[in-house]
Design a protein around this motif. Sequence first.
Motif, mmCIF file in Angstrom:
data_model
loop_
_atom_site.group_PDB
_atom_site.id
_atom_site.type_symbol
_atom_site.label_atom_id
_atom_site.label_comp_id
_atom_site.label_asym_id
_atom_site.label_seq_id
_atom_site.Cartn_x
_atom_site.Cartn_y
_atom_site.Cartn_z
ATOM 1 N N THR A 1 -10.312 -23.550 -3.039
ATOM 2 C CA THR A 1 -9.470 -24.685 -2.623
ATOM 3 C C THR A 1 -9.553 -25.818 -3.641
ATOM 4 N N ILE A 2 -10.770 -26.082 -4.145
ATOM 5 C CA ILE A 2 -10.940 -27.120 -5.163
ATOM 6 C C ILE A 2 -10.141 -26.770 -6.415
ATOM 7 N N GLU A 3 -10.248 -25.537 -6.835
ATOM 8 C CA GLU A 3 -9.533 -25.121 -8.054
ATOM 9 C C GLU A 3 -8.028 -25.285 -7.897
ATOM 10 N N GLN A 4 -7.498 -24.819 -6.775
ATOM 11 C CA GLN A 4 -6.058 -24.893 -6.549
ATOM 12 C C GLN A 4 -5.582 -26.343 -6.493
ATOM 13 N N ASN A 5 -6.279 -27.173 -5.700
ATOM 14 C CA ASN A 5 -5.853 -28.564 -5.551
ATOM 15 C C ASN A 5 -6.073 -29.377 -6.820
ATOM 16 N N LEU A 6 -7.093 -29.027 -7.580
ATOM 17 C CA LEU A 6 -7.343 -29.730 -8.830
ATOM 18 C C LEU A 6 -6.231 -29.451 -9.842
ATOM 19 N N LEU A 7 -5.830 -28.194 -9.932
ATOM 20 C CA LEU A 7 -4.738 -27.838 -10.844
ATOM 21 C C LEU A 7 -3.433 -28.524 -10.423
ATOM 22 N N GLU A 8 -3.196 -28.576 -9.104
ATOM 23 C CA GLU A 8 -1.983 -29.243 -8.608
ATOM 24 C C GLU A 8 -2.068 -30.750 -8.829
ATOM 25 N N LEU A 9 -3.291 -31.301 -8.687
ATOM 26 C CA LEU A 9 -3.479 -32.737 -8.885
ATOM 27 C C LEU A 9 -3.170 -33.147 -10.324
ATOM 28 N N LEU A 10 -3.486 -32.281 -11.269
ATOM 29 C CA LEU A 10 -3.224 -32.592 -12.669
ATOM 30 C C LEU A 10 -1.732 -32.654 -12.959
ATOM 31 N N GLU A 11 -0.958 -31.993 -12.101
ATOM 32 C CA GLU A 11 0.502 -32.046 -12.233
ATOM 33 C C GLU A 11 1.082 -33.246 -11.496
ATOM 34 N N GLU A 12 0.553 -33.504 -10.294
ATOM 35 C CA GLU A 12 1.025 -34.629 -9.482
ATOM 36 C C GLU A 12 -0.111 -35.117 -8.589
ATOM 37 N N LYS A 13 -0.516 -36.343 -8.761
ATOM 38 C CA LYS A 13 -1.616 -36.904 -7.999
ATOM 39 C C LYS A 13 -1.120 -37.425 -6.657
ATOM 40 N N THR A 14 -1.702 -36.918 -5.574
ATOM 41 C CA THR A 14 -1.380 -37.390 -4.225
ATOM 42 C C THR A 14 -2.690 -37.592 -3.460
ATOM 43 N N VAL A 15 -2.673 -38.488 -2.473
ATOM 44 C CA VAL A 15 -3.889 -38.809 -1.752
ATOM 45 C C VAL A 15 -4.379 -37.633 -0.910
ATOM 46 N N ASP A 16 -3.460 -36.820 -0.392
ATOM 47 C CA ASP A 16 -3.904 -35.684 0.414
ATOM 48 C C ASP A 16 -4.621 -34.647 -0.442
ATOM 49 N N LYS A 17 -4.208 -34.497 -1.701
ATOM 50 C CA LYS A 17 -4.909 -33.574 -2.601
ATOM 51 C C LYS A 17 -6.301 -34.104 -2.940
ATOM 52 N N VAL A 18 -6.379 -35.414 -3.181
ATOM 53 C CA VAL A 18 -7.683 -36.020 -3.465
ATOM 54 C C VAL A 18 -8.614 -35.860 -2.260
ATOM 55 N N HIS A 19 -8.073 -36.081 -1.069
ATOM 56 C CA HIS A 19 -8.896 -35.961 0.138
ATOM 57 C C HIS A 19 -9.392 -34.527 0.320
ATOM 58 N N LEU B 1 -9.971 -32.384 -2.042
ATOM 59 C CA LEU B 1 -11.022 -32.196 -3.042
ATOM 60 C C LEU B 1 -12.334 -32.824 -2.576
ATOM 61 N N MET B 2 -12.250 -34.047 -2.059
ATOM 62 C CA MET B 2 -13.434 -34.748 -1.566
ATOM 63 C C MET B 2 -14.099 -33.987 -0.433
ATOM 64 N N ARG B 3 -13.301 -33.584 0.505
ATOM 65 C CA ARG B 3 -13.829 -32.911 1.687
ATOM 66 C C ARG B 3 -14.454 -31.560 1.323
ATOM 67 N N SER B 4 -13.833 -30.819 0.424
ATOM 68 C CA SER B 4 -14.350 -29.515 0.016
ATOM 69 C C SER B 4 -15.686 -29.652 -0.702
ATOM 70 N N ALA B 5 -15.779 -30.613 -1.629
ATOM 71 C CA ALA B 5 -17.036 -30.834 -2.349
ATOM 72 C C ALA B 5 -18.132 -31.290 -1.388
ATOM 73 N N HIS B 6 -17.771 -32.147 -0.435
ATOM 74 C CA HIS B 6 -18.747 -32.644 0.539
ATOM 75 C C HIS B 6 -19.286 -31.506 1.409
ATOM 76 N N LYS C 1 -18.792 -24.076 -10.268
ATOM 77 C CA LYS C 1 -18.365 -22.688 -10.112
ATOM 78 C C LYS C 1 -19.424 -21.698 -10.597
ATOM 79 N N VAL C 2 -20.060 -21.979 -11.728
ATOM 80 C CA VAL C 2 -21.005 -21.026 -12.326
ATOM 81 C C VAL C 2 -22.180 -20.708 -11.404
ATOM 82 N N PRO C 3 -22.929 -21.716 -10.900
ATOM 83 C CA PRO C 3 -24.062 -21.368 -10.028
ATOM 84 C C PRO C 3 -23.648 -20.779 -8.690
ATOM 85 N N LEU C 4 -22.540 -21.256 -8.139
ATOM 86 C CA LEU C 4 -22.116 -20.715 -6.848
ATOM 87 C C LEU C 4 -21.717 -19.253 -6.979
#
Length: 342
Positions: free
Chosen positions: A23-41, A43-48, A99-102
């Motif tokens: 999910t992080i990978e997908q949303n991060l790639l999409e964020l680099l194309e268009e930044k939106t608050v729901d994508k940032v959220h 990313l935050m929630r997944s990392a948390h 990604k590497v250690p996980l």
Amino acid sequence: MTIEPLDSIEQYLLDESSELLATIEQNLLELLEEKTVDKVHTLMRSAHTIKGSAANYELKTLETIAHHLEDVFQALYAPELEIDSELSFLLLEGYDCLKVPLNGILSNIPYDEQEILDRTAEVFAKLQTKLGDFFGREAPLPTSEELGFDVVGLIFADSVPQDLQQLETAIATQDPQQVYPILNSKADFFQELGMSYDLPGLVEIAQATKAAIEYHKDHVLTIAQIALENFQQAYTAVLDGERTQGGSLCDQLRYWAESSAENSLIVSEEQDNNTVNNSHSNLMEELLNIVDDSVEDNSLIVSGEQDNNTVNKLLSCSPETIKELSSTESSTIFNNSSIKLL
């Protein structure tokens, strides 16, 4: 790092982390194309969540990297922050550090833990420098009015059903050791969600859940089922348009949470009876200190079948009453109970 065999619950949580990594990978790639608050959220929630899962099982390297990544994603909320090519490259490097250690843990492939930590330190130092004042800033989340859509409703509709399903699946195992860390992790998520979007009812449910299972580990399955139903009610309320509370704490969960605050007065079914007897003995000895000096010996015998009602009645008596009860004429009161003055 040598990879140890995982038990079923660790594997469950790491499988969840694997999905979150995707999910992080997908949303991060999409964020680099268009930044939106729901994508940032997202990313935050997944990392948390990955950080919480790693912390539950002392996977320190994974926890550290996820924590760093969460801090970086938080900086991206700032609407004036632009993601240029340099920041894009660093964000992808930061993701790769996680990604590497996980993947190593999931695939049972050894990796150099120190090398990963050194690389992480270097990458995130560059990210912090690049983000400048945006890093560590407690930026308020944009409102639905500012965004032009119902951000709370969107997050609940997209994210919460998966969390509720995972909790329900865990409860179905009827294994407290599997349920406890998942319930704790989900309560953390709901508490953060409630605090982020000013939903005090949801925060209260989450906090009550954590308090209840902390002090009543022998009743985790019961509490988990109650909490699941309470979270489901909150979810339904928000989807129906309720935006001021985010649900309300149910009476059953409140009972478990409030009784946890008085846990020192609660005796579990498995508690050693000697603990109870010793406690009552100490209290009775204090009472006997004020009994008439005519009592030859102020020691007492407390049998395993001690009459708790008698003890409670004695503890509520005034010193004058206790002296009267200890007299020869009233000795039958003690003799008829399992507490005997010698």
